[in-house]
Design a protein around this motif. Sequence first.
Motif: not given
Length: 71
Positions: A28-55
């Motif tokens: 998920i981080m790799t896919v996000c990085y490919v689309f955003t070209r931002s490491f910070a954004a890919s980490v943020y999106i991954t954390v949000i996605q993983q949290t939402a998935q757990m909930v």
Amino acid sequence: MKRLNQWILKHVTLSKTLTYRAVCIVVIMTVCYVFTRSFAASVYITVIQQTAQMVLYYYHEKAWNRWLGKH
């Protein structure tokens, strides 16, 4: 011997679970990085996605348990 086999199985299952989760996070981080070209954004999106998935999984399990009468 049975206790040893149970211990091994438990730890193998845990190891497989953790490595699978790690692979999912990297994907998920790799896919996000490919689309955003931002490491910070890919980490943020991954954390949000993983949290939402757990909930969502937690409430999904609660719904199934209620439906099956296991409360």
